[in-house]
Write an enzyme that holds these catalytic residues in place. Structure first.
Site, PDB file in Angstrom:
ATOM      1  N   ASP A 225       2.281  -2.476   1.568  1.00 37.01           N
ATOM      2  CA  ASP A 225       1.595  -1.592   2.501  1.00 37.01           C
ATOM      3  C   ASP A 225       2.390  -0.284   2.502  1.00 37.01           C
ATOM      4  O   ASP A 225       3.536  -0.230   2.051  1.00 37.01           O
ATOM      5  CB  ASP A 225       1.493  -2.203   3.902  1.00 37.01           C
ATOM      6  CG  ASP A 225       0.413  -1.480   4.730  1.00 37.01           C
ATOM      7  OD1 ASP A 225      -0.009  -0.377   4.330  1.00 37.01           O
ATOM      8  OD2 ASP A 225       0.000  -2.020   5.773  1.00 37.01           O
TER       9      ASP A 225
HETATM   10  C1  BGC Z   1      -2.352   0.550   6.494  1.00 37.26           C
HETATM   11  C2  BGC Z   1      -3.098   0.036   5.274  1.00 37.26           C
HETATM   12  C3  BGC Z   1      -3.613   1.195   4.478  1.00 37.26           C
HETATM   13  C4  BGC Z   1      -2.462   2.086   4.096  1.00 37.26           C
HETATM   14  C5  BGC Z   1      -2.871   3.299   3.293  1.00 37.26           C
HETATM   15  C6  BGC Z   1      -1.314   1.600   6.156  1.00 37.26           C
HETATM   16  O1  BGC Z   1      -0.885   2.237   7.305  1.00 37.26           O
HETATM   17  O2  BGC Z   1      -1.732  -0.518   7.167  1.00 37.26           O
HETATM   18  O3  BGC Z   1      -4.145  -0.801   5.685  1.00 37.26           O
HETATM   19  O4  BGC Z   1      -4.319   0.753   3.359  1.00 37.26           O
HETATM   20  O5  BGC Z   1      -1.842   2.558   5.279  1.00 37.26           O
HETATM   21  O6  BGC Z   1      -3.554   4.202   4.093  1.00 37.26           O
END
Ligand code: BGC
Length: 742
Positions: A225
């Site tokens: 993530d």
């Molecule tokens: C989120 C993800 C997301 C990623 C990219 C993170 O803060 O938890 O779900 O895909 O950011 O935006």
């Protein structure tokens, strides 16, 4: 490829790309960069050159209903079409991987990101999640299954340790991931931010390698993530292939290899997976996409999905559907009548291609005899004049439709809610309006559950849209006027009070730890087991027609139970029923009262009937043995329940589940009772004439003595049966094991 080049492939380039490698002259791509983009209910591809940390700078894309509404459709076929549409838009924008879907379990009502998740039940979340992945990937674009694992809250999400026992982790928090991985083969998986039993998900070898790859057979790439990597080398070693976005630590990876603290093979493996993803993307891009992007068609698909996922909670005296032609005055009031709330905030926020609100959509749908009235600036809660006008309108209208829900700022990625009540100004408005009309319809728009218990008696009908996406207004019009018959079903229980919910005492934890103290008893598994009164149970949803379930039959073969039932539309209009099959398995371990085993959604014309067969695999009867570290099916009776919600069970039957072919694993600490089920140890212990057989056969003996005997560990059985063949017994024993996940 040199070591530094290989290391570079294991981290990203900027916010949204993987790193590429150019030829020595720098003129061509040896390895192209791949574009990764949110996800999950539409594209959020940032406008080139815009602030990478901003969330509202996406190019225009269709904003489909978020997961909360897609889940409520209970309709994998439709959800797969939504996935394909997202895939088409992604491909047209040269996106290699869409960052979604999220299949984390809705453990607490308060999780700020529940709108991005599918259900409190892992079977449902797994089926709908798999449909999304299949749809996206059918277009040659990868999906990223997220957030693996146990990311069930936003509070302290970058540090918190989700402390979960092994059985609960398997049965509840990993099960949906497992289903999607094994049935839909996502190209990538995204690890979670949080720790699981003390170890960061990004560094969790047990999760990222042993379970995901070795057990489930995942062959794609695991990415982090965004910002989830705490220690790059530890993460690589555990099985994380790609760090996003980069923390510019590629040199540290190279140094670790040179210093001998990181095996170069680990880097090769991760880089190899990135190259495999590049190849996959290249191979797909050589095929033409099936159809070009048709944004109007996608808007209509968004409308259909929103309508399919809306849940009609109540409909006293058949107030709905309203007539689109009969002369009448309809008041449309409340904060979301004209300007709808249709998606949540955070990384999933899509810039829609257009937005249809209820007011315009209803005006366009009804005939000339219907007067649709509203109050300008309604919802400007502090304005008493507006409020007075609104109440006067409701008093003179024939029907009032009040649009309530959670404002945008109430729920988002990044924080959790602290209560489940509607905003006070909305409750005040509802009070005043309900006092002047008894023909009141409340339409709700909210991503997380809001309580209805304190006010729903004052409304005749309540339609829960959840978050319906950019075409939600059209869907509301379709539903209110009967162009579409509601067929959404709850994917999560609506309790009477937040305090009744199972995680209430444990959420969101403190000082870096959240204990999943309610264990397996999440959602209806808790409410139904303890018979806790709820506002609406899991699986509930009304229709403008009625359905009858008849002729339940279960056919057992070795690994599957086939549940056949006839569903008939006994009412006046066409509609869709979601037949739900619950299983109450026999067992010596504690189990929820019942669990969802399968379901089917059927569309039926009035008077029509259809026989449907719903397969239940062995997993529906199994539990995860933390002692044996495997799924176990216990032989014995199981009750199969068929119905329209977890509390509206219309048909039940009992089947006999055969032994699963795996004798229990015995250790010195297994008991006599457990060992009696073992094909070799059982006869040894219960040999005719032996003290154990004699005592168990003697029904004049106090049953307490039987229980005491059954509870004796095998290591001490010689004290009770001096003639036992200890050597033979010992040969059947495995050494005791430690819990695996931790
Ligand atoms: C989120 C993800 C997301 C990623 C990219 C993170 O803060 O938890 O779900 O895909 O950011 O935006």
């Amino acid at each position: 490829m040199s070591l530094p080049q290989k290391a570079s492939l294991t981290s990203g380039s900027g916010m949204w790309h993987t790193q590429g490698i150019r030829t020595a002259e720098g003129s061509d791509d040896l390895v192209p960069r791949l574009l990764l983009t949110d996800g999950p209910h539409g594209l959020r591809k940032q406008v080139e050159g815009s602030d990478p940390l901003a969330l509202d700078n996406g190019i225009r894309a269709t904003c489909f209903p978020p997961a909360v509404t897609l889940g409520s459709t209970w309709n994998p076929a439709l959800v797969e079409r939504v996935g394909a549409a997202i895939g088409r838009e992604a491909r047209a924008e040269q996106v290699a991987v869409v960052l979604g879907p999220g299949v984390n379990i809705k453990r607490s009502l308060l999780c700020g990101r529940n709108f991005e998740y599918l259900s409190e039940d892992p079977v449902l979340a797994g089926r709908i999640g798999a449909a999304l992945v299949r749809g996206i990937q059918s277009i040659g674009v990868g999906a990223s299954l997220k957030h693996f694992a146990a990311n069930n809250q936003e509070t302290d999400r970058l540090r918190v340790s989700a402390d979960i026992d092994e059985r609960t982790l398997r049965e509840i928090y990993l099960a949906a991931f497992e289903h999607v991985v094994t049935h839909a083969a996502p190209w990538t998986v995204m690890c979670a931010y949080n720790r699981v039993n003390g170890t960061y998900a990004s560094e969790h070898n047990e999760l990222l390698t042993r379970i995901l790859r070795q057990e489930w057979g995942f062959d794609g790439l695991v990415m982090s993530d965004w910002g989830a990597v705490d220690d790059r080398v530890r993460a690589l070693t555990a099985g994380l292939d790609l760090e996003m976005p980069p923390t510019h630590t590629d040199a540290a990876v190279v140094d670790a290899v040179l210093a001998g603290t990181l095996d170069e093979e680990v880097v090769d493996r991760a880089a190899g997976r990135l190259l495999a993803l590049v190849d996959r993307t290249r191979a797909e891009s050589r095929h033409p996409t099936s159809t070009p992007v048709d944004l109007d068609a996608h808007h209509q698909l968004a409308r259909a999905a929103a309508a399919d996922g809306a849940v009609l909670l109540k409909n006293d005296d058949g107030l709905l559907p309203l007539s689109p032609t009969a002369p009448q005055t309809i008041a449309l009031i409340g904060p979301f009548a004209a300007v709808p709330r249709y998606q949540g905030s955070g990384s999933s926020r899509v810039t829609p291609t257009r937005v249809d609100g209820p007011l315009d959509a209803i005006r366009a749908l009804v005939g000339a005899a219907v007067i649709v009235e509203t109050v300008p600036d309604d919802g400007a809660d502090t304005d008493t004049d507006t409020d007075t006008d609104t109440v006067a309108l409701a008093a003179r209208a024939d029907v009032t439709v009040l649009f309530l829900g959670l404002p945008d700022e109430a729920e988002s990625e990044g924080f959790d809610r602290t209560d489940i009540v509607l905003p006070a100004d909305q409750l005040r408005l509802l009070d005043r309006v309900a006092a002047v009309t008894d023909r009141l319809v409340v339409v709700l728009a909210n991503g997380g559950v809001v309580s209805v218990a304190e006010w729903q008696d004052r409304a005749s009908a309540v339609l829960e849209l959840w978050l319906p996406g950019q075409a939600g207004g059209l869907a509301v019009a379709d539903l209110l006027f009967g162009r579409t018959n509601p067929s959404g079903r709850l994917t999560e229980t609506i309790p009477l009070r937040l305090e009744d919910s199972p995680a209430y005492l444990h959420f969101p934890g403190a000082e870096g730890t959240v204990t999943y103290g309610e264990g397996l008893y999440v959602g209806y598994r808790y409410y139904d087991t303890l018979d806790v009164p709820v506002a609406y149970p899991f699986g509930h949803g009304l229709s403008y027609t009625t359905f009858e379930h008849t002729d339940l039959e279960v056919h057992l073969d070795r690994t599957t139970a086939l549940v056949a039932v006839t569903v008939t539309n006994t009412g006046p209009v066409a509609g869709a029923e979601v037949v739900q099959v619950y299983v109450r398995a026999h067992g010596t371990v504690g189990r929820p009262r019942h669990v969802l085993g399968g379901f089917a959604k059927l569309s039926l014309e009035p008077g029509a009937g259809e026989r449907v067969t719903i397969p239940l695999d062995a997993r529906s009867f199994a539990y995860w043995s933390a002692r044996e570290h495997r799924w176990r099916v216990e032989a014995g009776e199981a009750v199969i329940e068929v119905g329209a919600s977890s509390r509206d069970l219309r048909l039940t039957t009992t089947i006999t589940v055969p032994v699963d072919g795996h004798p229990p694993v015995l250790t010195p600490l297994s008991t006599v009772g457990e060992a009696l089920e073992h094909p070799e140890a059982g006869p040894l212990l219960a040999r005719p004439g032996g003290p154990i057989a004699t005592m168990l056969a003697d029904d004049t003996v106090d049953p307490g003595h039987h229980a005491m005997l059954r509870s004796v560990p095998l290591s001490r059985v010689a004290a009770f049966d001096p003639a036992i063949d200890v050597e033979r017994l010992r040969a059947l024993l495995a050494p005791p094991t430690e819990p695996r996940i931790g």
